[in-house]
Design an enzyme around this catalytic site. Structure first.
Site, PDB file in Angstrom:
ATOM      1  N   HIS A  85     -11.071  -5.839   9.194  1.00  0.00           N
ATOM      2  CA  HIS A  85     -11.804  -5.578   7.956  1.00  0.00           C
ATOM      3  C   HIS A  85     -13.069  -4.766   8.217  1.00  0.00           C
ATOM      4  O   HIS A  85     -13.982  -4.774   7.397  1.00  0.00           O
ATOM      5  CB  HIS A  85     -12.183  -6.892   7.266  1.00  0.00           C
ATOM      6  CG  HIS A  85     -11.023  -7.709   6.798  1.00  0.00           C
ATOM      7  ND1 HIS A  85     -10.246  -8.451   7.658  1.00  0.00           N
ATOM      8  CD2 HIS A  85     -10.519  -7.907   5.559  1.00  0.00           C
ATOM      9  CE1 HIS A  85      -9.304  -9.074   6.966  1.00  0.00           C
ATOM     10  NE2 HIS A  85      -9.447  -8.759   5.688  1.00  0.00           N
ATOM     11  N   GLU A 133       0.797  -1.216   0.000  1.00  0.00           N
ATOM     12  CA  GLU A 133       0.000   0.000   0.000  1.00  0.00           C
ATOM     13  C   GLU A 133       0.837   1.278   0.000  1.00  0.00           C
ATOM     14  O   GLU A 133       0.493   2.249  -0.675  1.00  0.00           O
ATOM     15  CB  GLU A 133      -0.952   0.003   1.209  1.00  0.00           C
ATOM     16  CG  GLU A 133      -2.113  -0.957   1.102  1.00  0.00           C
ATOM     17  CD  GLU A 133      -1.767  -2.396   1.480  1.00  0.00           C
ATOM     18  OE1 GLU A 133      -2.647  -3.269   1.357  1.00  0.00           O
ATOM     19  OE2 GLU A 133      -0.608  -2.632   1.900  1.00  0.00           O
ATOM     20  N   PHE A 136      -9.503  -2.953   1.726  1.00  0.00           N
ATOM     21  CA  PHE A 136     -10.309  -2.615   2.898  1.00  0.00           C
ATOM     22  C   PHE A 136      -9.687  -1.371   3.522  1.00  0.00           C
ATOM     23  O   PHE A 136      -8.462  -1.227   3.524  1.00  0.00           O
ATOM     24  CB  PHE A 136     -10.343  -3.757   3.917  1.00  0.00           C
ATOM     25  CG  PHE A 136     -11.069  -4.985   3.443  1.00  0.00           C
ATOM     26  CD1 PHE A 136     -12.425  -5.139   3.679  1.00  0.00           C
ATOM     27  CD2 PHE A 136     -10.399  -5.963   2.751  1.00  0.00           C
ATOM     28  CE1 PHE A 136     -13.103  -6.257   3.226  1.00  0.00           C
ATOM     29  CE2 PHE A 136     -11.061  -7.091   2.289  1.00  0.00           C
ATOM     30  CZ  PHE A 136     -12.419  -7.243   2.530  1.00  0.00           C
TER      31      PHE A 136
END
Length: 658
Positions: free
Chosen positions: A464, A397, A420
């Site tokens: 999540h 990420e 998520f």
């Protein structure tokens, strides 16, 4: 030290010396000014000039370079006016950051230079994004990015190399191995013999170069940059060199053995090269003296100009206005044709139509290509727009957010899908320290949207289910969007992509397939910073967003006797607080509902603002309702207990009866 001219012309050979000499002489002057208190800090590159100069001269002027704080030679070789550099170091307006940042923490696209931030690693991913934009725009260009041996231990280094390898990006990763990360020697930083060895794990070429030999640096980088322009691919370059002064001047070098300093002092890249030029009769003593006198005169003249400039002054209005790039919202009205669709469909439709309108928009995310994303929002996008614009990413990420920043710097738009919202923690640094600050620091926007599937109520557990907007509402420079309805989601997403500033777009997973609404089939936009008044009443103001909107609507439907203004904020930054004030002044009571755990959430800020601006209109204390102060549990009964849904009516009833 052995020099081989590799058939270079006498002019180039002498120019390389001139280019190294200028940053050395500037540094020597800066060290004097530092001792005099006329500049505040200095990171010395003495002994490393051959790397900055050699790499910069080997690249074409239109190719991007991302330097570090020991790469003064990049700036001087790109012929940045010296008075602007000196003004930058003194915090003057003629610098590049209007006094808002120091030393080399700036960029200038005019000279194709993108400056560092103190967190070091993100700029490696930014280089990936710049190179990706060149590939997509069919520019045959190389991008060079610098880092030190210390930063090769950071995750961003490994993420950037992996991304560049997977996507065949024409990036020269230039690692200056100068022996120490501040005071930590290399044998305490990594176990491989050479940093270049790390390239093998990513399947990329790597080379070791004598960083004190200007001819080796220049000719090798010249050949490699030419090669990767024709056959795009990343290359890892390890420049062996040494830092002759402290990490920054105040650090000193007491931790370095004197023998090592003497050994590397004898390898001075400028003095040794000068002797070589003299041996080849390419420069005389007279020419050397004249050259130094000319540079010294240039330094003194430009320093005087910088010193004479007034100290930087600004107003609070100017400072606030520069946090974001100006965005003039353009309303696009919807057409009459509507379809009853889900929230997930509205987001997909809005994203597809934005891809059609913006040919420079690139989508990045895990599994978003052929698979269509875990929520199928980009299903069919590859067939419509091709794999170049709809790109599966490795699981990294931080590197991908940084790459999105690089795309923005090189005339593209980027949308990053966090699989998520919880996973954004792995990309937190470049969001809050790079994207959020880049326009305020040096006037460059981050044209990036980060989509954030979020929220509980689906039994997904602690990793999540978070609705973590409060991590970002605290950070100036970010815009935060959080729609509760399909109509809003589609129009606000279009605006987010049009806006050149970084936008975090929160999408509640529990609403994806449970909330339907008539939504125009055509493209349209909705403005940021305009809340929606969903119900009107006289007794209380209820402020919420996301899933909280639907919880409150359900209560009001079951209890028609409750007379309430219900405000759906829709965007949290910018925040339509005026609508809240107007309502509270009418009702005299205020309750704020958020799904996030209560402490430190946006409800606290709204409550404080209402207290400050509407105190005399209040007939009761402001009440906040949020989730429990625990991580989000998995089991259904625990999750229901965690969420505030079952507590809203109790607080509402008590507040009305106060």
């Amino acid at each position: 030290m052995q020099f081989q001219h590799h058939g270079l012309s006498p002019e180039i050979l002498v120019d390389l010396y001139k280019a190294m000499l200028k940053p050395r002489m500037i540094e020597e002057k800066m060290l004097i000014l530092l001792r005099q208190g006329k500049i505040s800090k200095w990171f010395s590159g003495i002994g490393q000039e051959a790397i900055s100069v050699g790499v910069t001269m080997a690249l074409d002027p239109e190719e991007y370079i991302l330097p570090m704080h020991r790469n003064l030679g990049v700036f001087t070789t790109r012929n940045i006016p010296l008075f602007r550099l000196f003004a930058q170091w003194q915090g003057k307006m003629s610098g590049f950051t209007k006094g808002r940042d120091r030393s080399f923490h700036f960029g200038t696209l005019e000279y194709k230079i993108v400056g560092m931030i103190s967190h070091l690693g993100p700029q490696l991913g930014v280089a990936d994004g710049i190179a990706l934009a060149d590939v997509l725009q069919k520019n045959k260009r190389a991008t060079a990015v610098f880092t030190g041996e210390g930063a090769t231990s950071e995750g961003d280094f490994h993420e950037a190399l992996n991304i560049a390898a997977v996507w065949d990006l024409p990036v020269l990763f230039c690692v200056e191995n100068n022996g120490y990360g501040l005071s930590t020697p290399v044998n305490e930083q990594f176990r491989c013999k050479h940093i270049a060895d790390k390239g093998k794990g990513y399947g990329i070429e790597s080379y070791i170069i004598d960083g004190n030999n200007i001819l080796e640096v220049y000719t090798k980088v010249k050949a490699l940059s030419k090669s990767i322009r024709q056959r795009p691919r990343p290359v890892l370059l390890e420049f062996k060199t040494f830092r002759m002064r402290g990490h920054e001047e105040a650090s000193g070098t007491k931790y370095v053995p004197q023998q090592l300093l003497d050994e590397w002092g004898a390898k001075d890249p400028i003095e040794n090269y000068l002797q070589y030029l003299k041996s080849q009769e390419l420069i005389s003593e007279v020419e050397e003296v004249a050259l130094k006198q000319g540079i010294l005169k240039e330094i003194d003249q430009n320093l005087q100009r910088a010193f004479e400039e007034d100290i930087v002054q600004s107003t609070s209005t100017n400072e606030l206005n520069d946090v974001y790039k100006e965005f003039i919202y353009q309303e696009v009205k919807e057409k009459n044709e509507v379809a009853n669709i889900r929230l997930v469909d509205a987001i997909s439709q809005g994203l597809r139509q934005s891809m059609e309108r913006h040919s420079n928009l690139v989508l990045l995310g895990q599994d978003i290509a052929d698979y269509g994303g875990v929520f199928k929002i980009t299903e069919g996008f590859v067939e419509a727009f091709g794999p170049e614009r709809v790109r599966n990413t490795p699981i990294c990420e931080s590197g991908i957010v940084s790459a999105a920043m690089g795309l923005s710097l090189n005339n593209m738009k980027a949308m990053v899908e966090m699989q998520f919202a919880d996973f954004v923690s792995s990309g937190f640094n470049p969001i809050v320290n790079y994207l959020a600050k880049v326009h305020y620091r040096w006037n460059e926007p981050a044209d990036v949207v980060i989509r954030m599937p979020c929220g509980a109520g689906v039994g997904a557990g602690p990793f999540h289910s978070q609705t973590n907007e409060a991590w970002f509402t605290k950070t100036p420079g970010l815009k935060i969007v959080y729609p509760a309805f399909p109509y809003d989601a589609k129009g606000l997403l279009a605006t987010a992509i049009n806006d050149p500033n970084p936008v975090l777009f929160f999408e509640h997973k529990a609403l994806y397939r449970s909330i339907y609404q008539d939504v125009p089939e055509s493209y349209y936009t909705l403005p940021f910073g305009k809340a929606n008044l969903l119900a009107t009443g006289a007794s209380i103001t209820i402020v919420t967003y996301g899933a909280g909107v639907h919880w409150v609507l359900e209560i009001l439907e079951k209890h028609p006797d409750i007379s309430a203004d219900l405000i759906d904020l829709r965007t949290l930054q910018p925040l339509d607080i005026e609508t809240v004030y107007t309502s509270v002044k009418k009702t005299g009571r205020c309750m704020i509902v958020q799904e996030d755990s209560l402490f430190g959430g946006i409800a606290s800020d709204i409550a404080s603002l209402v207290m400050e601006h509407c105190f005399e209109f209040l007939d009761a204390p402001i009440r906040r309702v949020g989730s429990m102060e625990t991580p989000i549990p998995f089991a259904k009964q625990l999750e229901e207990q965690y969420l505030p849904k079952t507590r809203i009516l109790e607080v509402l009833t008590a507040l009305l009866a106060y």
